[in-house]
Write an enzyme that holds these catalytic residues in place. Structure first.
Site, PDB file in Angstrom:
ATOM      1  N   ASP A 152      34.227 -22.920  10.472  1.00 26.83           N
ATOM      2  CA  ASP A 152      34.881 -24.219  10.548  1.00 26.83           C
ATOM      3  C   ASP A 152      35.119 -24.793   9.155  1.00 26.83           C
ATOM      4  OD1 ASP A 152      35.401 -27.088  11.682  1.00 26.83           O
ATOM      5  OD2 ASP A 152      35.071 -25.836  13.443  1.00 26.83           O
ATOM      6  N   HIS A 193      34.583 -32.255  10.487  1.00 24.78           N
ATOM      7  CA  HIS A 193      34.928 -31.490  11.681  1.00 24.78           C
ATOM      8  C   HIS A 193      33.833 -30.475  12.004  1.00 24.78           C
ATOM      9  CE1 HIS A 193      37.087 -28.418  14.133  1.00 24.78           C
ATOM     10  NE2 HIS A 193      37.649 -29.493  14.651  1.00 24.78           N
ATOM     11  N   SER A 428      38.123 -28.672  20.269  1.00 26.10           N
ATOM     12  CA  SER A 428      37.183 -28.267  19.223  1.00 26.10           C
ATOM     13  C   SER A 428      35.756 -28.623  19.578  1.00 26.10           C
ATOM     14  CB  SER A 428      37.539 -28.951  17.903  1.00 26.10           C
ATOM     15  OG  SER A 428      38.773 -28.517  17.407  1.00 26.10           O
TER      16      SER A 428
END
Length: 707
Positions: A152, A193, A428
Site C-alpha cells: 500500500d 491510506h 480498500s
C-alpha cells in the site's frame, strides 16, 4: 504503455500430444510422448535465449530516433521473473504516438498494449473525530502468529494502535517508491491510506474503547504508493510484486498479502493484464493468497470508460442499476483468477432528511465495482463493510460520508488529526477485513494451504436475506456481491447445527482424472417425519499455471477443474465411470446432478439461449465453473437426502498438454440445519467415522471433518 510480447514457438510448443491409437506398441507411444515433451517444454536456457532474442528485437525497434522509445521497466536477469510467463514477457515503455502506431501494426510478437493504470484514492470528506481509544491496549501477537504483508502507501508504524503488531525486523518494512526507498511511513494526507488498511486487518469491526486485545497477526509494510496516493509510472506492478514475494515469502514465509490497490478503469475482458497475470503466476508458484480490492466508482471524478455516480444519476441511470453496467466492472487487477477479490456493502441505512444513504443496509455500496470479471468469472467473490455515500435532495446532489455510514478506522496522525476516525469509504477498507479472516485461519490451521483458507472464506460467505425475494434479486446480488459476506465463525469451525467437511493437505489432480469423495448422510436425517431444511454448500478452490497470450479462460490455465455430484442412489464406482466417460461429451448433453437444485449450476446460458430440460442452476446467466474458486449451494428437505452421495472433482486439459501435469486443490462441504436446533455436527461426525469406502485401490473416497 504496458506491452506484452509473445515468446512461443507455435509449430513446436503448440503441437498436439500423440494419441495412443496412432502407435503400434506401448514402447513406440512412450517414445513419441518423450519426443513431444522435449519440443513442448522449453528448458530455462532455451527460454532465456528466446526471451533475449525477443527483447533485443523490441529494443531495436524502440531505438528508432523518430520514435524516442525506451523500456522503462523490464525483467532482466538469469531467473524467470514474474513478467516472464511460460509464453510471454511484459514491460513498460514510453514512446511517441507515431512509434506506438508502428509498433502495433508491424511488430510481429506484440499481443497486448494498455495504458499504465492509475490508482483511485478513497474519498475523505471530513475529519470526523472519535475517541483516541487511550484506555484500550493492543497486545503483541504470538511469536509464531501469521504474517500479513500490506502492499500500500506505507504504514505509520509508531501508531499506538498498531506499533506492537508491526514486525520488528526493519528488513520487512520497505519502500519501492522511486527516490524514497528509505521512506516507509504513510505520507498520504488526510489520515493516510496504508495505515487505515493495516488497522482494518487488526480491527475489522472497529477499535475497542477499553480492555485488551491480542493482535491476530504480525504486519509487514511494503510501500508502493507515493505521498499523493499514486502508483508511480516508473513502477511496473508485476516487477514490484515479484520483488515483494522474493522478500516476504521466499525469505520469511509470509503467505497472506493485502492488495487494496486497483486501477481507475474497468478491467479489460479480452486478455488478462500483466498485473493480474503476475498475481496468478505468483499464486501458482508459491503458497500465497492475494486479497484484492474490487475497485471504486468515484462520486464525481469522471472517466470515459468509468462514469462517476453523479454522471449516472444525471443520465437517469440510478442506483443500483448502474452497478450492472459494463463501466462498473471490477478494476485491474481485481480480475485475477487466483486472487480473492473483495467488494463493499453498506453497514447501515442512513435517513435524516434531506440526507439519505444511496445504499440500504447489507446492499452493495454505491461505489463498489461489480462483476462479472474477465471471461464471465464471478467477481468479486465476497464483500465486506466498506461504507457508503450519503446524498441530499439538491440538484445536483452533494456527496458526503458521515460518521455513521463510514467504517471506523485507524488514522495516520503525521499531518494532525485524531488517531481513530470514521471519514473514509471504499473497497480498500473492505478487503483487509477479509484479510483478518485469512489470518485467523492461518493461526488456526498453520499447516494447511492458502487454497483451503480461500475455500473456507468463500464457504462461510452468505448473501443477505433480501436476495431471496426473487431470482432477479439473486442474480443482481451475485453480480455485485459474489457469494456474500464471509463470517469468521463459520470459516473457523462448526456449530451444533452446522458442520464443515474438508480435504486436508494439498490434493493433486491431473487432466482427464477425477477424484471422488463420498459423504455418508446420518440415518436420523432420513426419517420422513423430520422434514427440516438442510442447506448444503460446496466450494472448490484450486490454482493452475497461467499463460497470458491466451484469450479463453480454459486455455489461460494449464489445467482447469470443476465439480459435480452423483444422482440419487448412484453407486460410487458407476459414478466415477460415468464422470470419466462423459469427459468429452458436448456441453449441451450435460445433465443435471439430479439430487440438488443448485443456485448456479455448471453451465451458463449465452445471450438468446434457453436452458434445456434437466440442466441445473436457478441463476441461468452465471456458472459456478468459470473461476478457480467455485461455490454452489442448495436447500433440501432432510427426508429427501440419500443415504450417501458422491462429489467428483474433475480435471480438464488447459494449455498444458502434458498428461502428467498436476494442479492442487482444496474442497469444502457444509451441512446446516436451517431454523432448527438439531445437532448436525455430532450426527455427521459419527456417520463419517463409519464411512471409509474405496472405489479403486488408488482412489479413496474420503472427506475429513474440520475440527
Amino acid at each position: 504503455m504496458d506491452v506484452g510480447i509473445s515468446c512461443i514457438n507455435i509449430e513446436e510448443q503448440y503441437s498436439k500430444c500423440p494419441k495412443r491409437e496412432s502407435c503400434k506398441s506401448d514402447a513406440e507411444f512412450k517414445e513419441k510422448i518423450n519426443q513431444w515433451l522435449d519440443k513442448h517444454n522449453l528448458t530455462y536456457e532455451e527460454w532465456d535465449d528466446l526471451y533475449w532474442k525477443r527483447e533485443q528485437q523490441l529494443k531495436s525497434f524502440l531505438q528508432n530516433p523518430l520514435y524516442r522509445g525506451e523500456i522503462v521497466t523490464s525483467f532482466a536477469g538469469d531467473e524467470v521473473g514474474i513478467s516472464r510467463l511460460p509464453d510471454s514477457f511484459s514491460c513498460r515503455i514510453q514512446i511517441l504516438g507515431t512509434g506506438l502506431k508502428d509498433l502495433l501494426l508491424n511488430f510481429p510478437y506484440i499481443f497486448d498494449v494498455s495504458e499504465a493504470d492509475e490508482f483511485i484514492a478513497p474519498s475523505v470528506t471530513s475529519n470526523n473525530s472519535e475517541s483516541d481509544g487511550e484506555q484500550f491496549q493492543l497486545e503483541a501477537p504470538q511469536p509464531n502468529a501469521p504474517k500479513v504483508c500490506i502492499i500500500d502507501s506505507g504504514i505509520q508504524e509508531i501508531h499506538p494502535q498498531l506499533k506492537v503488531a508491526i514486525s520488528s525486523n526493519p528488513y520487512l518494512s520497505q519502500s519501492w517508491v522511486p527516490g524514497e526507498t528509505n521512506m516507509t511511513a504513510d505520507y498520504c494526507r488526510g489520515g493516510g491510506h496504508g495505515t487505515r488498511v493495516a488497522g482494518a486487518v487488526l480491527y475489522p469491526r472497529g477499535i475497542p474503547q477499553t480492555g485488551r486485545q491480542q493482535a491476530v497477526c504480525w504486519l509487514q509494510n511494503a510501500r508502493i504508493l507515493d505521498a499523493q496516493n499514486y502508483l508511480p509510472k516508473l513502477l511496473f506492478p508485476p516487477d514490484v510484486l515479484e520483488r515483494i514475494i522474493n522478500i516476504y515469502y521466499r525469505q520469511t514465509k509470509t503467505r497472506i498479502y493485502n492488495h487494496s490497490i486497483a486501477g481507475i478503469l474497468p478491467c479489460r475482458t479480452q486478455s488478462m493484464s500483466s498485473w493480474a497475470a503476475a498475481i496468478d503466476k505468483l499464486s501458482w508458484e508459491n503458497d500465497v493468497l492475494f486479497i484484492v480490492a474490487a475497485g471504486n466508482i468515484e462520486a464525481r471524478a469522471n472517466y470515459v470508460t468509468r462514469p462517476s455516480i453523479f454522471v449516472h444519476i444525471q443520465a437517469g441511470c440510478n442506483y443500483p442499476e448502474y452497478l450492472l453496467e459494463s463501466s462498473a466492472r471490477v478494476a485491474n487487477p481485481a480480475q485475477s483468477f487466483q486472487a480473492l477479490t473483495v467488494g463493499s456493502v453498506a453497514h447501515c441505512t442512513y435517513n435524516n432528511p434531506p440526507l439519505s444513504s444511496i445504499a440500504e443496509e447489507n446492499h452493495p455500496s454505491a461505489f463498489s465495482c461489480s462483476g462479472p470479471g474477465i471471461w464471465d468469472t464471478i467477481k468479486p467473490e465476497v464483500v465486506e463493510y466498506g461504507g457508503d455515500y450519503v446524498i441530499d435532495s439538491s440538484t445536483p446532489p452533494n456527496f458526503t460520508t458521515p460518521e455513521s455510514v463510514s467504517p471506523e478506522l485507524i488514522r495516520s496522525t503525521r499531518d494532525g488529526g485524531k488517531a481513530v476516525s470514521a471519514d473514509a469509504v471504499g473497497t480498500s477498507f473492505a478487503a483487509p477485513k477479509v484479510t483478518h479472516i485469512a489470518a485467523a485461519l492461518e493461526a488456526a490451521f498453520p499447516q494447511e494451504s492458502t487454497l483451503l483458507y480461500r475455500a473456507l472464506i468463500v464457504q462461510s460467505a452468505r448473501l443477505p436475506v433480501w436476495t431471496n425475494n426473487s431470482d432477479a434479486n439473486l442474480y443482481h446480488a451475485i453480480r455485485t456481491m459474489g457469494y456474500g459476506i464471509p463470517d469468521i465463525n463459520r470459516a473457523l469451525g462448526n456449530y451444533p447445527n452446522r458442520v464443515t467437511l474438508t480435504t486436508r493437505g494439498l490434493e493433486l489432480i491431473k487432466a482427464r482424472q477425477a477424484r471422488v469423495y463420498q459423504v455418508k448422510v446420518p440415518e436420523k436425517f432420513l426419517a420422513q417425519g423430520e422434514g427440516f431444511d438442510i442447506l448444503i454448500e460446496i466450494t472448490l478452490s484450486y490454482v493452475a499455471e497461467p499463460r497470458r497470450t491466451r484469450r479463453n479462460r480454459r486455455k489461460y490455465l494449464s489445467t482447469w477443474l470443476d465439480w459435480t455430484c452423483s444422482k440419487r442412489g448412484e453407486d460410487p464406482v458407476r459414478f466415477l465411470d460415468k464422470v470419466l466417460k462423459d469427459y468429452d461429451a458436448p456441453e449441451e448433453t450435460e445433465k443435471d446432478d439430479g439430487l440438488f437444485q443448485w443456485t448456479l449450476g455448471r453451465r451458463q446460458l449465452g445471450k438468446g439461449q434457453t436452458r434445456p430440460n434437466g440442466i441445473d442452476g436457478i441463476v441461468k446467466e452465471l456458472s459456478r465453473s468459470t473461476g478457480t474458486v467455485q461455490k454452489d449451494w442448495a436447500t433440501i428437505k432432510s427426508y429427501e437426502l440419500p443415504k450417501s452421495f458422491c462429489i467428483a472433482v474433475v480435471g480438464h486439459t488447459g494449455w498444458n498438454q502434458d498428461s502428467n501435469a498436476e494442479v492442487p486443490f482444496a474442497l469444502a462441504v457444509s451441512f446446516e440445519a436451517v431454523n432448527s436446533s438439531i445437532d448436525v455436527y455430532t450426527s455427521f461426525v459419527e456417520a463419517e467415522a463409519k464411512a471409509r469406502t474405496e472405489i479403486k485401490p488408488e482412489q479413496k473416497i474420503q472427506i475429513q471433518q474440520l475440527v
